[in-house]
Motif scaffolding. Structure first.
Motif, mmCIF file in Angstrom:
data_model
loop_
_atom_site.group_PDB
_atom_site.id
_atom_site.type_symbol
_atom_site.label_atom_id
_atom_site.label_comp_id
_atom_site.label_asym_id
_atom_site.label_seq_id
_atom_site.Cartn_x
_atom_site.Cartn_y
_atom_site.Cartn_z
ATOM 1 N N GLY A 185 0.774 -1.220 0.000
ATOM 2 C CA GLY A 185 0.000 0.000 0.000
ATOM 3 C C GLY A 185 0.810 1.278 0.000
ATOM 4 N N HIS A 186 0.363 2.252 -0.834
ATOM 5 C CA HIS A 186 0.915 3.598 -0.924
ATOM 6 C C HIS A 186 2.281 3.605 -1.622
ATOM 7 C CE1 HIS A 186 -2.584 4.289 1.337
ATOM 8 N NE2 HIS A 186 -2.063 4.372 2.560
ATOM 9 N N SER A 187 2.939 4.757 -1.609
ATOM 10 C CA SER A 187 4.179 4.922 -2.373
ATOM 11 C C SER A 187 5.244 3.922 -1.936
ATOM 12 C CB SER A 187 4.721 6.345 -2.197
ATOM 13 O OG SER A 187 5.988 6.476 -2.821
ATOM 14 N N ALA A 188 6.049 3.504 -2.912
ATOM 15 C CA ALA A 188 7.180 2.601 -2.630
ATOM 16 C C ALA A 188 8.424 3.380 -2.222
ATOM 17 C CB ALA A 188 7.477 1.745 -3.859
ATOM 18 N N ALA A 261 -7.163 -1.971 -2.886
ATOM 19 C CA ALA A 261 -7.735 -2.072 -1.544
ATOM 20 C C ALA A 261 -7.226 -0.991 -0.603
ATOM 21 C CB ALA A 261 -7.428 -3.453 -0.959
ATOM 22 N N PHE A 262 -6.094 -0.383 -0.948
ATOM 23 C CA PHE A 262 -5.515 0.655 -0.103
ATOM 24 C C PHE A 262 -5.909 2.057 -0.554
ATOM 25 C CE2 PHE A 262 -2.629 -3.010 -0.166
ATOM 26 C CZ PHE A 262 -2.630 -3.346 1.181
ATOM 27 N N GLY A 263 -6.742 2.128 -1.602
ATOM 28 C CA GLY A 263 -7.165 3.424 -2.111
ATOM 29 C C GLY A 263 -6.188 4.066 -3.067
ATOM 30 N N ASP A 264 -5.182 3.322 -3.515
ATOM 31 C CA ASP A 264 -4.173 3.853 -4.440
ATOM 32 C C ASP A 264 -4.593 3.591 -5.886
ATOM 33 O OD1 ASP A 264 -2.486 4.383 -2.209
ATOM 34 O OD2 ASP A 264 -1.845 2.272 -2.220
ATOM 35 N N PRO A 265 -4.094 4.399 -6.823
ATOM 36 C CA PRO A 265 -4.334 4.094 -8.243
ATOM 37 C C PRO A 265 -3.736 2.732 -8.596
ATOM 38 C CG PRO A 265 -3.447 6.318 -7.954
ATOM 39 C CD PRO A 265 -3.322 5.635 -6.628
ATOM 40 N N ASN A 266 -4.354 2.047 -9.525
ATOM 41 C CA ASN A 266 -3.814 0.773 -9.998
ATOM 42 C C ASN A 266 -2.667 1.048 -10.972
ATOM 43 O OD1 ASN A 266 -5.548 -1.176 -8.713
ATOM 44 N ND2 ASN A 266 -7.210 -0.409 -10.020
ATOM 45 N N VAL A 267 -1.480 0.568 -10.633
ATOM 46 C CA VAL A 267 -0.316 0.781 -11.500
ATOM 47 C C VAL A 267 0.305 -0.559 -11.869
ATOM 48 C CG1 VAL A 267 0.180 3.046 -10.489
ATOM 49 C CG2 VAL A 267 1.332 1.024 -9.586
ATOM 50 N N ASP A 268 0.898 -0.599 -13.022
ATOM 51 C CA ASP A 268 1.607 -1.785 -13.493
ATOM 52 C C ASP A 268 2.884 -1.965 -12.669
ATOM 53 O OD1 ASP A 268 2.375 -3.918 -15.305
ATOM 54 O OD2 ASP A 268 3.845 -2.488 -16.095
ATOM 55 N N VAL A 417 -7.016 -6.411 14.790
ATOM 56 C CA VAL A 417 -6.075 -6.796 13.736
ATOM 57 C C VAL A 417 -4.641 -6.562 14.194
ATOM 58 C CG1 VAL A 417 -5.337 -6.343 11.362
ATOM 59 C CG2 VAL A 417 -7.764 -6.257 11.950
ATOM 60 N N LYS A 418 -3.781 -7.553 13.941
ATOM 61 C CA LYS A 418 -2.351 -7.438 14.239
ATOM 62 C C LYS A 418 -1.527 -7.159 12.982
ATOM 63 C CE LYS A 418 -2.739 -8.460 18.641
ATOM 64 N NZ LYS A 418 -2.303 -9.773 19.148
ATOM 65 N N ASP A 419 -1.961 -7.678 11.844
ATOM 66 C CA ASP A 419 -1.213 -7.537 10.599
ATOM 67 C C ASP A 419 -1.329 -6.096 10.089
ATOM 68 O OD1 ASP A 419 0.047 -7.837 8.198
ATOM 69 O OD2 ASP A 419 -1.382 -9.261 7.348
ATOM 70 N N PRO A 420 -0.198 -5.402 9.895
ATOM 71 C CA PRO A 420 -0.266 -4.008 9.417
ATOM 72 C C PRO A 420 -1.012 -3.832 8.101
ATOM 73 C CG PRO A 420 1.929 -4.495 10.237
ATOM 74 C CD PRO A 420 1.185 -5.804 10.206
ATOM 75 N N ILE A 421 -0.998 -4.850 7.242
ATOM 76 C CA ILE A 421 -1.749 -4.749 5.993
ATOM 77 C C ILE A 421 -3.235 -4.557 6.294
ATOM 78 C CG2 ILE A 421 -2.453 -5.936 3.884
ATOM 79 C CD1 ILE A 421 0.119 -7.424 3.886
ATOM 80 N N GLY A 422 -3.744 -5.322 7.253
ATOM 81 C CA GLY A 422 -5.154 -5.219 7.611
ATOM 82 C C GLY A 422 -5.491 -3.896 8.272
ATOM 83 N N ILE A 423 -4.567 -3.387 9.085
ATOM 84 C CA ILE A 423 -4.795 -2.099 9.738
ATOM 85 C C ILE A 423 -4.863 -0.986 8.693
ATOM 86 C CG2 ILE A 423 -3.814 -0.413 11.342
ATOM 87 C CD1 ILE A 423 -2.561 -2.810 12.843
ATOM 88 N N LEU A 424 -3.949 -1.039 7.714
ATOM 89 C CA LEU A 424 -3.893 -0.013 6.674
ATOM 90 C C LEU A 424 -5.056 -0.130 5.691
ATOM 91 C CD1 LEU A 424 -2.198 2.315 5.428
ATOM 92 C CD2 LEU A 424 -1.011 0.576 4.070
#
Length: 588
Positions: A185-188, A261-268, A417-424
């Motif tokens: 999720g979000h910028s790399a 799922a994180f609200g980010d644009p879909n990018v290749d 939730v413990k997993d940060p992916i789920g929290i985000l």
């Protein structure tokens, strides 16, 4: 006394390594005899998520001593190797996949002595130990990154991927070098105020990517691999290996409509994954493995769109991964007989004769019980999946609790939730806690996993009925089905070494194949496996198909039946109940 303890510890380690070396040098175990194939080619590998397998000290978290305590269970199940997800020191942002020291044990899991004892005790039971090796990134708390982030001219600056920003963003702050996104999720890209640059992270910001174009990085990571090989591990499962390099041009990725799922644009993400240069690194790592005594193994976490694409990860000269994970079969995620037939056929014909590694469950995806179950025939469907996994021509990867029918226990509230992916990502992305709940050993309050009043993840209520203790007493349990399948692949040459020839009879409802080895005889016959993918009874007429394969036969001697009958079957009258399974030897 201190000297004496050290000498005893050294002697114990030497004994462990000697025992492990002996086992690693042995060819594949085949139950009734030894196979000339490498041990891993037909292996059953069992993934253990150490936090969730067995707690030995009552702190609510699983540990190495706990795994050692449960080795007898794994031996009785029949596994050839265990794969441990990361047990290295870590801040645990990603529950161990953010590593701060590659050559030590995280104290919450135990000590190096505990690890050495686990390897030794596993070896005594003919079980090998595989480590999880995370090559793509470290923790931001690793000493390497701390140095790298200290200044632009630090000697380790180039050990990670640092870049200047691309002007100012709409908020006035520096803009990232490009539009690439993290898989979590979000910028790399993460901005570092101190040095005024961004560092790249394919996963969490706390997991900066290593720069594998730096020869010193390569040497340091290969040395870490050698450290564990010298301690007797059988090899490594390589995490997210296709993310090891990124496009050095850093060009923006193509965007498509919608958001994830994180609200980010879909990018290749093709510029962040699967670059051809990765194969050269794998060949070098394979040389490191090959230079260790015995038969060591590289398993790769690979998600590909086709078997033909997967084939490249074995290497043009079979000099890269021995077992890249074939997730195409097990993650079809729909009980579609046509799709399964096509994917199994591809695994047999498009991998240049290499053994596929089939996998239906792991720590990153909801359990197969839920992905494939219809709510009414879940146990019967689970038997079908187990049969495909363990009677196909393949190595097989199990995930702890899969053999019991453990369910995905997804949290119902964000605060749990413990997993940060789920929290985000909540509520679209609820994380991976549901497939990581503690192993269910018995029907007690904490399922035999721990004596703690509260475990790191809650015990599902399903554990009262679905547990090892209960299923070991039930001859028709899913656990017993797994045990019998594993025993069958060891005891029958056709199931161990034979071709897998898929038949098309009743193609709409049944998946049927023949396991046929060279030198089929009356005492070492070919085997038919049939799985009903429908909720209706099916009768199969297989005589002409068997004859076309050059096999003589009139009937099938039953080896395993999901209806638990014992009698033989006529080749032209193989009856399957809804979601039924039949396995039998061809006789005449």
């Amino acid at each position: 006394m201190v000297f004496l303890r050290r000498m005893l510890a050294v002697a114990a380690l030497a004994s462990s390594l000697s025992l492990s070396a002996q086992m690693l040098s042995r060819p594949g175990w085949a139950g009734s005899g030894m196979s000339s194939d490498p041990w891993w080619q037909h292996a059953v590998i069992y993934e253990i998520y150490p936090r969730s397998f067995q707690d030995s000290n009552g702190d609510g978290i699983g540990d190495l001593k706990g795994i050692t305590q449960r080795l007898d269970y794994l031996q009785s199940l029949g596994v050839d190797a265990i794969w441990l997800t990361p047990i290295y020191p870590s801040p645990q942002v990603d529950f161990g996949y953010d590593i701060s020291d590659y050559t030590a044990i995280d104290p919450q899991y135990g000590t190096m002595e505990d690890f050495d004892n686990l390897v030794q005790e596993a070896s005594r039971r003919n079980i090998r130990v595989l480590m999880d090796l995370v090559l793509n990134h470290t923790s931001d708390k690793h000493a390497w990154f701390v140095e790298s982030a200290s200044s632009k001219d630090n000697p380790k600056r180039d050990w990670y991927v640092w870049r200047d920003g691309k002007g100012a963003g709409t908020d006035g702050k520096p803009a990232p070098p490009n539009n690439w996104q993290s898989l979590f999720g979000h910028s790399a890209w993460q901005y570092d105020e101190k040095t005024g640059q961004f560092y790249y992270h394919c996963f969490y910001p706390q997991q900066p990517d290593l720069n594998w174009r730096n020869a010193q990085v390569k040497q340091a990571m290969f040395d870490a691999a050698r450290f564990w090989l010298n301690r007797g591990v059988a090899g490594f499962r390589l995490d997210a290996i296709d993310t090891l390099l990124e496009d050095p041009t850093l060009a923006d990725a193509k965007e498509s409509s919608g958001t994830n799922a994180f609200g980010d644009p879909n990018v290749d993400k093709s510029q962040q994954m699967g670059l051809p240069e990765i194969h050269g690194i794998l060949r070098e790592l394979r040389s490191v493995i090959n230079n260790a005594p015995g038969q060591r193994l590289l398993v790769g976490e690979i998600y590909t769109k086709s078997a033909a694409e997967l084939a490249s990860w074995y290497g043009a000269k079979n000099d890269e991964l021995q077992l890249p994970m074939n997730t195409g079969v097990g993650f079809t995620n729909k009980l579609d007989v046509t799709a399964f037939r096509e994917k199994l056929e591809a695994a047999q014909t498009q991998l240049h004769g290499n053994a596929p590694l089939l996998v239906f469950d792991n720590h990153d995806n909801p359990r197969s019980w839920d992905r494939y179950g219809d709510g009414q025939h879940n146990k019967e469907i689970a038997r079908v999946l187990a049969t495909i996994l363990l009677t196909s021509r393949s190595a097989s990867l199990l995930y702890y609790g899969q053999e019991l029918g453990m369910v995905t226990a997804t949290p119902e509230r964000k605060e749990d939730v413990k997993d940060p992916i789920g929290i985000l990502g909540w509520p679209k992305e609820k994380g991976r806690d549901g497939e990581r709940t503690p192993m269910q050993w018995d029907g007690g309050a904490e399922a035999g996993f721990s004596k703690a009043a509260k475990t790191w993840l809650p015990i599902p209520t399903s554990s009262m009925a679905v547990n090892v203790e209960a299923e070991q007493k039930d001859d028709q349990s899913l656990l017993k089905w797994y045990e019998q399948l594993i025993a069958l692949r060891r005891s029958r040459r056709a199931m161990r070494e034979g071709q897998q020839i898929l038949l098309n009879h009743d193609a709409d409802n049944a998946l049927v194949w023949v396991r046929k080895h060279q030198g089929v005889t009356a005492t070492s016959p070919a085997v038919v496996v049939a799985c009903n993918f429908s909720d209706k009874p099916v009768t199969l007429h297989l005589k002409s198909d068997i004859t076309k394969l050059g096999l003589r036969g009139q009937f099938l001697r039953s080896l395993m039946r999901s209806d638990y009958g014992m009698g033989p079957m006529n080749l032209d009258g193989v009856k399957l109940e809804p979601y039924g399974v039949y396995i039998g030897e061809i006789h005449y």
